[in-house]
Design a protein around this motif. Structure first.
Motif, mmCIF file in Angstrom:
data_model
loop_
_atom_site.group_PDB
_atom_site.id
_atom_site.type_symbol
_atom_site.label_atom_id
_atom_site.label_comp_id
_atom_site.label_asym_id
_atom_site.label_seq_id
_atom_site.Cartn_x
_atom_site.Cartn_y
_atom_site.Cartn_z
ATOM 1 N N ASP A 227 0.833 -1.203 0.000
ATOM 2 C CA ASP A 227 0.000 0.000 0.000
ATOM 3 C C ASP A 227 0.865 1.249 0.000
ATOM 4 O O ASP A 227 0.568 2.235 -0.703
ATOM 5 C CB ASP A 227 -0.896 -0.038 1.247
ATOM 6 N N HIS B 256 2.303 1.632 -3.506
ATOM 7 C CA HIS B 256 1.293 2.042 -4.487
ATOM 8 C C HIS B 256 0.927 3.508 -4.312
ATOM 9 O O HIS B 256 0.712 4.223 -5.314
ATOM 10 C CB HIS B 256 0.046 1.174 -4.333
ATOM 11 N N VAL C 42 0.381 -1.971 -10.795
ATOM 12 C CA VAL C 42 -0.676 -2.797 -10.209
ATOM 13 C C VAL C 42 -0.473 -2.866 -8.693
ATOM 14 O O VAL C 42 0.644 -3.084 -8.222
ATOM 15 C CB VAL C 42 -0.656 -4.218 -10.812
ATOM 16 N N HIS C 43 -1.568 -2.678 -7.992
ATOM 17 C CA HIS C 43 -1.515 -2.737 -6.518
ATOM 18 C C HIS C 43 -1.332 -4.195 -6.095
ATOM 19 O O HIS C 43 -2.134 -5.053 -6.435
ATOM 20 C CB HIS C 43 -2.800 -2.159 -5.931
ATOM 21 N N GLY D 244 -1.836 -5.401 -3.296
ATOM 22 C CA GLY D 244 -2.974 -5.787 -2.471
ATOM 23 C C GLY D 244 -4.083 -6.406 -3.308
ATOM 24 O O GLY D 244 -4.728 -7.393 -2.885
ATOM 25 N N ASP D 245 -4.343 -5.861 -4.493
ATOM 26 C CA ASP D 245 -5.372 -6.437 -5.373
ATOM 27 C C ASP D 245 -4.972 -7.831 -5.831
ATOM 28 O O ASP D 245 -5.818 -8.731 -5.940
ATOM 29 C CB ASP D 245 -5.577 -5.529 -6.592
ATOM 30 N N ILE E 44 -5.658 -10.141 -2.942
ATOM 31 C CA ILE E 44 -7.103 -10.387 -2.786
ATOM 32 C C ILE E 44 -7.567 -11.430 -3.784
ATOM 33 O O ILE E 44 -8.312 -12.372 -3.443
ATOM 34 C CB ILE E 44 -7.898 -9.071 -2.948
ATOM 35 N N ASN E 45 -7.156 -11.298 -5.031
ATOM 36 C CA ASN E 45 -7.561 -12.270 -6.047
ATOM 37 C C ASN E 45 -6.986 -13.655 -5.764
ATOM 38 O O ASN E 45 -7.649 -14.674 -5.987
ATOM 39 C CB ASN E 45 -7.110 -11.786 -7.431
ATOM 40 N N PHE F 225 -8.013 -3.485 4.402
ATOM 41 C CA PHE F 225 -8.823 -2.877 3.343
ATOM 42 C C PHE F 225 -10.305 -2.733 3.681
ATOM 43 O O PHE F 225 -11.039 -2.084 2.944
ATOM 44 C CB PHE F 225 -8.704 -3.707 2.056
ATOM 45 N N LYS G 122 -14.204 -3.518 -0.248
ATOM 46 C CA LYS G 122 -13.255 -3.849 -1.315
ATOM 47 C C LYS G 122 -13.183 -5.355 -1.543
ATOM 48 O O LYS G 122 -12.923 -5.816 -2.659
ATOM 49 C CB LYS G 122 -11.877 -3.295 -0.955
ATOM 50 N N LEU G 123 -13.432 -6.123 -0.471
ATOM 51 C CA LEU G 123 -13.353 -7.577 -0.588
ATOM 52 C C LEU G 123 -14.652 -8.197 -1.084
ATOM 53 O O LEU G 123 -14.659 -9.355 -1.498
ATOM 54 C CB LEU G 123 -13.003 -8.186 0.784
ATOM 55 N N VAL H 288 -14.845 -9.865 -4.656
ATOM 56 C CA VAL H 288 -14.194 -11.173 -4.820
ATOM 57 C C VAL H 288 -14.859 -12.233 -3.954
ATOM 58 O O VAL H 288 -14.888 -13.420 -4.311
ATOM 59 C CB VAL H 288 -12.694 -11.057 -4.479
#
Length: 1943
Positions: free
Chosen positions: A396, A399, A406-407, A409-410, A413-414, A437, A441-442, A445
């Motif tokens: 974070d 970023h 690309v973050h 963190g994303d 999460i994926n 987060f 945001k979650l 997904v």
């Protein structure tokens, strides 16, 4: 306690002598004494400093230095002395430092044995927050370095020698201490050491080089544990950085293998990091020592960053399967990422940011995280979680700095979204992501995250991670979402999960967290009750939430904002609380009451409605069973009473105040009046709970509440108004209440007797009969008769009764006169002396004991002449018990001062010795349980008197039989051992309490009671008794008395007496050592009382002084066992004395190790005890081996704890090998050596001929295997010790080929826990390979057993395990299929073990995720098994030799897996049914049919019964609880219900089978297939008459009546299922009236209390299923059968078993009670106006709420509703039958034979109650109230005959009655006959204590009285009948009690 002597602190005494004197004083004290002495020294220091006394100050700091150096690490003295040294004036600091350094050098020089870690630990202590110590080290730095160097060299040289594991471990621990010291010194003085080396060279340089070399060697040494290697890594990095300019580069080049040899650096050339642990340690050292700026620079090559290279190296090393390496890498990686996190975010280091931008460190660490989050070691998981947290924050931060990329963190999460749901990592990562987060945001997904997490909560292995994630997401989402939507999303879904048994506590913690975040949550939860439906599930959740809200203080805030009188505190309706108080759930009821009762302020007053709620709870719950429920109830009742008292104080002040208005005073008076009314109600209610027949919980709770009432509202604390108008509560003297308490002395529980006595003594005698001399005389006579009763419970009742009589002042004259009248002429004591010197109570006690003493002398005279006569007329022990009980309340000092008391006590002691001699020959006989004195000749066995005129019992049989009851062997033994018991306890208590004469006479010498000679005689009595007595009851109680004597002697100031216990101990141990030659010690019965002698002498010393006796005893006993001869010696070579001595020693050790008080003290001897017990298994005699077994069992319990479950291998009863061998280090070498000897031993004599040594039975093998089976590897094994469990695996594998089955099984069981998770798969691979190669059947079987246990005890969750194992299933099976296809080559027992393995593999294959099920493989297996099953002939196999019996088991297993394959492989239901029918049609194959029927039952959800379990306790069929499995099973279940062929085959098998266990299973199946079973023909082929048609109902009824209970209840289950399907259906089969009547007969029979719980449960389920039987015409049965069905249901609702009651209560779901309640209980307006407290509920407002549908009601409340419902529905059409039913329920005979049993003089113990919960009076009162509303003249005149089946319910079998009056007259006649018979037999009126069967008569009279009382108002005939009956009751003194309890 020692003193700080002035001479020690001044003058010329400053020398070593003064210091040693102080140290010696210090050593003699305990910890508190030592600290106190140090405190005095500190005060002396302050004094010396103030006076500037240099010599004193010098001595003080020297003493402190000595204390500091001598104390062990973490000792409070060390910390105290270090703080004291820091407080000295600064001018003395340099002297202190010098002195400390000198003394440390002395310690290092004196420590010549480097295995001792003393000096090394001292060095580390100098750095423990002790600046002066650091300076002292600085002064002697050279010496410290040399000492550490010498220690390291010594351990390195000796570590590779031929040492045992224990010796190696000692060296390793020394090495670890040296390395710790080296790290500390190098970190603190690194730069100074460098200067020393540069300036001096020589020795200093060599010392540093040696340390570096030693550390490098230790890094690669396989024996050094990980923690030590990590220290080595730190030392190497520190020394390289200090000694060389580019030291870090050198370490890195060495680590990466890029180092090139340099001239002049020979030492560095020889240093290598060969092992992976060495490389990891070097990385760890670099990360901890290198500064951040150096870590973020490039290495010497300029191509790699240091930190990047180190992290990549660690990641490569972490891929190893070695636990230690993985753990170390995870710690190091956490350190590395934390360094990057600190450098990037906190320090904003450019170098660190550059590293992050130019490397892929983050992604590499992320890969490590995904692997490690699922690791089975907690430390690794926690490290990975922390790393993920750092990575997210770094990502974070990066970023936000550069948003173009690309973050990360994303990406994370994926990646988490793609993880399987069974992975722990998914939920651990979710919690971390939520924290970073939030939820929004979650959500993209994880759209179904809530339902997923709630589903995972049910998995115990995942619940903690899932709940943590749920809480984190929920809390974060609260800040993002509106409140209403948040509650719907997160809270309401929790409620559905809450009711699952294993997640309730987790949900409660989540709700508590939610309430803390959202206080308004409680309003949302309460809104769920607004729809009007109140189910138990809702109630439970609401009560829990309210409880949590109250705990967090939310309710107070809500109350202050609301004011709705219809709701409790404006929060919840009173009706809802009332329903919660009668819920079927115990926790809901208690939560509701605690909600009402508990308050943060004890002065908060109760309102009237709250008190009514408390009444409601008590009415329905005072008789709740279960100790915990009872205790919680009493705790809450105490809070109620305390709060009433405390909240009454302000209102009393208002009334007494002169400055308040009249309105306030009136309001205060009203509140106090309500309180007073409630307390009066509670007082009366509790007394009414003492009715005859009340269960034990009700009686005990009522008495406890009465005691609380008296205690809380006693005179001292009671509040009253000045004018006396109001008083909250006071004990009201009532003769009837007093009689109830008096009768409570007969209670079975002594605690209830005690409570009753304490209450009786508070009753004012002037209002009762206690002043009446005749009353006192009568009860005195009753007590004396009970004291001589042959029934042991009567003597306790007698003691309490006599104690109460003695407590009455009015009894003084009577007792004195009685005592004087029985005094013998030759001895006439002056009783007036007692009167002058004592209060009335002491005088009464003296007279009472004197009376009992005279009675005791008479009983002894009879026993001395004839023991049989005494056993039947006056068995002595009752009178002696009463005397002993009365003596407990004496003031023994006053007794010793009074000559009459002293004379009486001494005569009692003398008489006790004589009594003991009269009975001792019985308990000393070799078999006391079968000792019959009348069988012995000569007559001396019957009499100890030598007088010629004493008659022989054998000559007086007629006389005895004519005057006394017959004497049985049980009575003789009872008389003897209980008399010995009472004598022992009496002597023990006298010895403990009575003053003993002092050794040196003094001024007060006349105050003693016992002389030394008498004490010696008592001690000899005990030791002789314990040595020779054989009866356990006698010597156990003698042990209690002996303990009391020993306690007194250990404390006695007399040297002679205080030395007696040690003398006795030496004597008994000497006798044991000499063996059989020395004494009469009992060698059988586990040495009988001998262990108790030693145990008493040892345990009683602990309370007085240090346990020196224990040490002496343990050393002698263990030494005796350790001196045994060689196990190969012949039995004849051992002396019999030695064998007996060892037997005694082991029995004594067993007692000592088992004793609770010795728990900590015997721990040092456990290892020696285990070794001695294992050696004892090699003994040549059975007695010695048996004692060794018992000792070993006691040691196992001492080590691993008592069993916590049915499974011996429960996790709580096991221990890691690391902990076990740390506690008992001696056992490692011993067990390993013994195991090797056992597996390599030569065959014993008589063993089968074999060349393989492991095939024979070694005697010590069993205990070794048992011990090892309870050990399992620690996840930290090898980190700090080299004693690893893997060393035991090779000899255990050797045992798997034993020809003894049990050895193979134990070896397999012991091997499983030793396998680590990392080696699990590889070990299975190896095991299967061994099976493939093996040609030995025993070895194959042993390995297969090991495999099956390994597959059963998987080291991590099944789903994850299946993913790995499923890929190996096919090759494993393919390589071992030869076992099944090899024909007769393999034994059946091997095949059975293999099939068990196949079964586990089958489930693994089916549960694998992501891999296809290998159906072809399992089809092939099914085909092979099918052939075996078809070729199996049960009759032929049973006719073979014994070993072939295993064929049945293996075929059973084969059938089992065959059917499981059919379900798992998803065969069509048609095919499965065809298989089942084929197996059932071949009825000769009993094993196949057994499994088949169990399979069908399991499909229908039938839980395993006692006949459905394997040898290891596991059910034959246990389907997984997953949705996929449920769907598969449901598909087959649905088809089974429709298919007729399965029902036909089952019915056919049922009709032609005679095996009881198969009948049970078949009947269950027919019951499940009820509809199909009724639609097929029931035909049976008979040998003579051919095929006959069977009526299914008649057949099942016949089975119920003719078969044993277990078959009968299965038949009843089947019959109930068929009846349920027939009633109300359009089937052609009809239920005849006769069948229905017989069905009711069966329900009554199987619901009786003497049937098993399973049978009663079947009846309860039948009643719920066929609830129409209560009243509906759908059942074609007479009206009387409906009445009998009601009786059955009410019996079940009052059953002893809580599960039966709860099952029967489910019938509430079938009824609508609202109309019944309104019409029957309330009636119309006219009846309602004249109704006086319907159902005697004892509370008026609020009324019980009426709901349209009552669900989940407590059985007590349900009884009322059911009877009311029955009267409305059934009574409206069948009034006469309804009245008879109510009469039957009132007069019901519960089948208790109490009256007959109590009149049987041969029965010395009363028969126990079959139903300990059931009560008759509440139900009878309810029925009587309803009877008074229904009965009229038309019913009384109705002459319809009452069937015999109904008459039998009231115990009138064979009698006839055609009217209500006839029925009542018959019952009254029976009562009158019983009363007359009792009065005639006793020659007196009915007496509650002496009349046999008094309680039964009282209960029956009460029942009739209730019926007549309720009926006499509506009928003149009833009135006349009742008048006559009540007149009879008046004559029998029963009426007053009846009026109190029943009217």
């Amino acid at each position: 306690m020692g003193e700080v002597r002035p001479a020690m602190l001044g003058g010329e005494a400053v020398n070593c002598h003064a210091i040693s004197t102080f140290i010696s004083d210090l050593e003699r004290e305990d910890l508190n004494g030592k600290l106190s002495l140090m405190s005095k020294l500190s005060s002396r220091i302050e004094e010396a400093c103030s006076k500037k006394d240099t010599e004193a100050i010098e001595l003080c700091y020297q003493i402190n230095c000595h204390v500091f150096l001598s104390a062990e690490p973490k000792n409070p003295l060390k910390q105290y002395s270090s703080r004291s040294l820091m407080k000295f004036p600064p001018e003395y600091r340099s002297e202190i430092i010098k002195y400390l350094s000198v003394k440390l050098i002395e310690v290092m020089k004196n420590n010549s044995l480097f295995r001792e870690r003393h000096s090394l630990n001292k060095i580390c202590d100098f750095f423990d927050n002790f600046p002066i110590g650091v300076d002292a080290i600085s002064l002697c730095l050279k010496e410290v370095l040399q000492h550490i160097c010498q220690c390291l060299r010594y351990t390195l040289e000796n570590l590779s020698g031929n040492l045992s594991p224990m010796e190696q471990n000692e060296l390793i621990m020394t090495t670890h201490s040296a390395l710790r010291g080296a790290v500390t010194v190098l970190q603190k003085f690194g730069s100074r050491i460098k200067l020393l080396v540069e300036n001096n060279g020589g020795d200093e340089k060599k010392c540093v080089d040696d340390i570096l070399y030693s550390c490098s060697e230790f890094l690669n040494h396989e024996l050094i544990p990980m923690d030590s290697k990590l220290n080595c890594g730190l030392i190497v990095v520190i020394l390289f950085s200090v000694m060389y300019d580019k030291g870090y580069d050198l370490v890195m080049s060495k680590l990466m293998g890029s180092y090139s040899s340099t001239k002049g650096m020979i030492l560095i050339d020889n240093i290598n990091f060969k092992s992976k642990l060495a490389q990891m340690s070097a990385c760890y050292g670099l990360l901890n020592i290198m500064p951040l700026e150096d870590l973020c620079k490039c290495d010497i090559s300029g191509k790699k960053y240091f930190v990047d290279a180190v992290i990549k190296k660690l990641l490569a090393l972490s891929e190893s399967t070695d636990n230690n390496l993985c753990l170390g890498c995870s710690r190091a990686l956490q350190q590395a990422v934390q360094i990057l996190h600190t450098g990037a975010i906190k320090s904003c280091s450019p170098d660190c940011l550059k590293v992050l931008e130019n490397t892929d460190i983050l992604m590499l660490c992320l890969d490590f995280v995904w692997v490690s989050l699922d690791h089975y070691v907690d430390c690794v998981r926690h490290a990975a979680k922390t790393i993920l947290h750092y990575l997210l924050q770094i990502a974070d931060f990066m970023h936000n700095k550069d948003k173009s990329g690309v973050h990360l963190g994303d990406v994370i999460i994926n990646m988490v979204g793609k993880l399987p749901s069974y992975k722990k990592s998914k939920y651990i990562a979710l919690a971390v992501l939520a924290n970073e987060f939030g939820f929004q945001k979650l959500r993209v997904v994880f759209p179904d995250v809530v339902s997923t997490l709630l589903e995972v909560l049910e998995d115990p292995s995942m619940s903690s991670h899932a709940s943590n994630a749920y809480e984190m997401l929920m809390v974060k989402n609260f800040k993002e979402e509106n409140e209403a939507k948040w509650v719907l999303t997160w809270i309401f879904p929790l409620f559905d999960t809450y009711h699952k048994s294993n997640v309730g506590y987790i949900v409660e913690s989540i709700i508590a967290k939610a309430m803390a975040v959202c206080p308004a949550l409680l309003d949302h939860i309460l809104s769920t009750l607004d729809d009007g439906t109140v189910e138990n599930s809702k109630l439970k959740v609401v009560m829990v939430c309210l409880k949590i809200g109250a705990r967090q203080g939310l309710l107070e805030k809500m109350c202050s904002q609301r004011n709705d009188p219809s709701m409790w505190k404006g929060i919840i309706k009173y009706e809802t609380l009332m329903l919660a108080l009668v819920s079927c759930d115990n926790e809901v009821r208690l939560d509701a009451l605690s909600l009402i009762v508990e308050s943060n302020k004890t002065t908060q007053r109760f309102d009237v409605k709250e008190l009514e709620l408390v009444k409601c709870f008590l009415w329905y719950n005072i008789n709740c069973d279960g100790p915990s429920l009872k205790q919680k109830n009493l705790m809450l009742q105490k809070k109620v009473l305390t709060r009433i008292r405390e909240s009454a104080y302000p209102f009393v002040k208002i009334i007494n105040s002169k400055n308040v208005n009249e309105t306030q005073v009136a309001e205060a008076r009203k509140i106090l009046q309500e309180y007073s009314k409630f307390l009066d109600w509670l007082y009366n209610f509790c007394f009414k709970c003492l009715f005859p027949g009340a269960n034990a919980t009700r009686r005990a709770s009522a008495l406890e509440i009465l005691v609380l009432l008296d205690g809380i509202f006693s005179t001292s604390s009671n509040q009253s108004v000045e004018d006396g108008e109001i008083k909250l509560f006071s004990l009201k003297g009532n003769e009837d209440f007093a009689n109830l308490l008096l009768i409570s002395f007969k209670d079975s529980f002594e605690s209830s007797k005690n409570l009753a006595f304490s209450l009786l003594t508070k009753f004012p005698a002037e209002n009762l009969s206690f002043k009446d001399r005749s009353w006192i005389n009568e009860h005195l006579s009753v007590g004396l008769k009970l004291a001589s009763s042959v029934k042991p419970p009567d003597c306790i009742t007698a003691a309490y009764l006599l104690k109460f009589v003695a407590s009455l002042p009015e009894a003084e004259t009577l007792l004195t006169d009685k005592a004087i009248s029985i005094v013998s002429p030759e001895y006439s004591p002056d009783f007036s002396v007692i009167g002058k010197e004592s209060n009335f109570h002491q005088r009464n006690i003296f007279c009472m004991i004197w009376i009992l003493f005279e009675q005791l002398k008479r009983e002894y005279a009879v026993a001395a002449e004839n023991l049989l006569l005494a056993a039947g007329s006056g068995p002595i022990y009752g009178t002696l018990f009463s005397i002993r009980y009365l003596l407990k309340i004496l003031d023994w000092k006053a007794v010793a001062e009074n000559p009459l008391w002293k004379s009486l006590i001494l005569e009692l002691i003398s008489l006790c010795f004589k009594i003991n001699e009269a009975v001792i020959h019985v308990v000393n006989s070799s078999s006391p349980e079968g000792h019959l004195p009348m069988d012995f000749e000569p007559a001396a066995h019957l009499s100890i008197s030598s007088k010629p005129h004493v008659p022989n019992m054998l000559c007086n049989k007629n006389e005895v039989s004519g005057q006394n009851p017959p004497v049985t062997a049980q009575m003789v033994l009872l008389c003897s051992w209980r008399t010995v018991k009472e004598v022992s306890l009496f002597l023990g208590e006298i010895s403990f309490h009575a003053p003993i004469q002092k050794e040196v006479p003094g001024d007060n010498d006349e105050c003693h009671l016992l002389s030394e000679e008498l004490v010696l005689r008592i001690g000899e009595h005990f030791t002789k008794l314990l040595s020779e007595t054989k009866h356990r009851g006698a010597f156990e109680q003698a042990y209690v008395g002996f303990c009391q004597l020993c306690k007194k002697l250990w404390r006695h100031p007399s040297g002679i007496l205080s030395a007696l216990p040690k003398t006795w101990l030496k004597g008994i141990l000497g006798a044991i050592t000499k063996g059989k030659e020395s004494s009469k010690l009992c060698a059988t019965r586990r040495s009988a009382g001998v262990p108790f002698i030693v145990q008493a002498l040892v345990t009683t010393q602990i309370d007085v002084r240090q346990p020196t006796a224990l040490k002496e005893a343990m050393d002698i006993l263990l030494g005796l066992l350790e001196r045994r001869g060689n196990e190969n010696d012949d039995e004849t070579s051992e002396k019999e004395n030695e064998i007996e001595s060892r037997t005694h020693a082991m029995n004594i050790l067993r007692a000592l190790f088992r004793h609770t008080l010795l728990g900590e003290f015997v721990t040092p001897y456990v290892a020696r005890g285990v070794m001695a017990s294992i050696k004892g298994f090699k003994g040549h005699t059975w007695a010695e081996r048996n004692s060794a077994t018992l000792l070993f069992g006691a040691l196992v319990i001492r080590i691993f704890g008592v069993k916590h479950s049915h499974d011996d291998m429960h996790r709580r009863n096991r221990m890691t090998g690391r902990v076990f061998f740390e506690r008992y280090p001696l056992l490692y070498d011993f067990i390993l050596e013994e195991l090797k000897l056992a597996t390599m031993a030569s065959p014993v004599k008589g063993a089968s001929h074999t060349s393989h040594p492991a095939l024979c039975l070694h005697r010590s093998l069993f205990p070794l295997l048992v011990l090892l089976s309870r050990l399992y590897p620690s996840s930290l094994e090898g980190t700090d010790s080299n004693m690893q469990l893997s060393a035991f695996i090779p000899p255990l594998r050797y045992c798997l080929k034993s020809n003894i089955y049990k050895i193979r099984e134990l070896a397999a069981r012991a091997t499983v826990p030793l396998i680590t998770s990392t080696g699990y798969i590889s070990h299975l691979d190896e095991a299967f390979d061994d099976v493939m190669r093996s040609e030995e059947q025993n070895l194959s079987h042993g390995i297969l057993m090991e495999i099956s246990m390994l597959l059963l005890e998987v080291p991590y969750p099944q789903k994850e395990n299946a993913e790995v194992l499923s890929k190996k299933v096919e090759p494993w099976i393919s390589g071992t299929m030869k076992i099944l296809s090899g024909g007769s080559k393999y034994h059946n027992i091997v095949k059975e073990a293999y099939v068990r393995v196949l079964r586990y593999l089958l489930f693994i294959s089916s549960s694998a995720v992501g891999s296809s099920f290998p159906r072809d493989l399992w089809d092939k297996i099914r085909g092979v098994l099918d052939v075996h099953i078809k070729n199996f002939n049960f009759s032929t196999e049973m006719s073979k030799c014994q070993p072939e019996l295993a064929a049945s088991t293996w075929i059973q297993r084969s059938t089992q897996i065959l059917l499981e394959i059919a379900v798992i492989a998803d065969y069509s239901p048609e095919m499965v049914v065809k298989m089942l029918c084929s197996l059932l049609d071949n009825s000769g194959q009993v094993p196949c049919v057994t499994v088949t029927l169990s399979f069908i039952n399991s499909i229908f959800g039938e839980e395993s019964s006692e006949c459905d379990e394997e040898e290891d306790g596991l059910p034959l069929f246990e389907w997984p609880r997953t949705n996929a499995w449920i769907d598969k099973v449901q598909k087959h279940k649905t088809y089974f219900l429709k298919d007729r062929s399965l029902a036909f085959s089952t019915v056919k098998f049922l009709l032609h089978n005679t095996h009881s266990h198969l009948l049970q299973k078949a009947l269950k199946v027919v019951g499940y297939l009820a509809i199909s079973s009724l639609s097929v023909e029931w035909k049976k082929v008979m040998p003579d008459s051919g095929v006959i048609e069977i009526n299914p109902f008649s057949y099942l009824v016949d089975l119920c009546q003719s078969q044993p209970e277990n078959v009968g209840r299965s038949a009843l289950f089947c019959l109930s299922a068929l009846v349920h399907k027939v009633v109300g259906s359009d089937l052609e089969v009809c239920l005849t009236s006769k069948t229905g009547t017989v069905y009711c007969d069966l329900l009554i029979e199987f619901s009786s209390a003497d049937k098993s719980e399973r049978s009663r449960m079947v009846v309860a389920e039948a009643m719920v299923k066929n609830h129409q039987l209560l009243y509906e015409k759908a059942f074609n049965v007479p009206a009387w059968d409906h009445c009998r069905a009601l009786v059955v249901l009410l019996d079940l609702l009052g059953d002893h078993s809580r599960y039966v009651r709860e099952t029967a209560a489910k019938i509430s779901e079938s009824f609508d009670f609202s109309e019944a309640h309104q019409k029957c209980l309330h009636g119309d307006e006219e009846k309602s106006s004249r109704r006086s407290s319907t159902v005697e509920r004892c509370f008026e407002s609020p009324e019980m709420p009426i709901q349209d549908q009552y669900l989940d009601i407590s059985p007590e409340r349900l009884k009322e509703l059911v009877i009311s419902h029955f009267c409305r529905v059934f009574g409206s059409l069948n009034k006469y039958e309804c009245v008879i039913t109510l009469l039957v329920l009132i007069l019901r005979d519960e089948g208790c034979e109490e009256g007959d049993d109590s009149m049987n003089e041969e029965r010395v113990f009363d028969k126990g109650e079959a139903n300990l919960y059931g009560e008759w009076l509440p139900l009878a009162k309810l029925c009587a109230q309803l009877l008074s509303e229904i009965l009229d003249d038309s019913v009384v005149r109705d002459c319809s005959p009452i069937p015999a089946s109904v008459m039998s319910l009231v115990g009138l079998e064979g009698s006839e009655a055609s009217t209500v009056l006839d029925l009542l007259e018959l019952v009254i006649s029976r009562i009158n006959e019983k009363i007359e018979a009792c009065e005639k037999m006793c020659g007196m009126d009915l007496n509650p204590f002496l009349t046999p069967g008094y309680d039964a008569i009282l209960k029956e009279a009460f029942k009739v009285g209730l019926a007549l009382t309720s009926a006499k108002k509506n009928s003149y005939e009833m009135f006349i009948l009742s008048e006559g009956f009540f007149n009879r009751l008046t004559n029998s003194k029963i009426l007053s009690t009846f009026a109190l309890l029943c009217e």
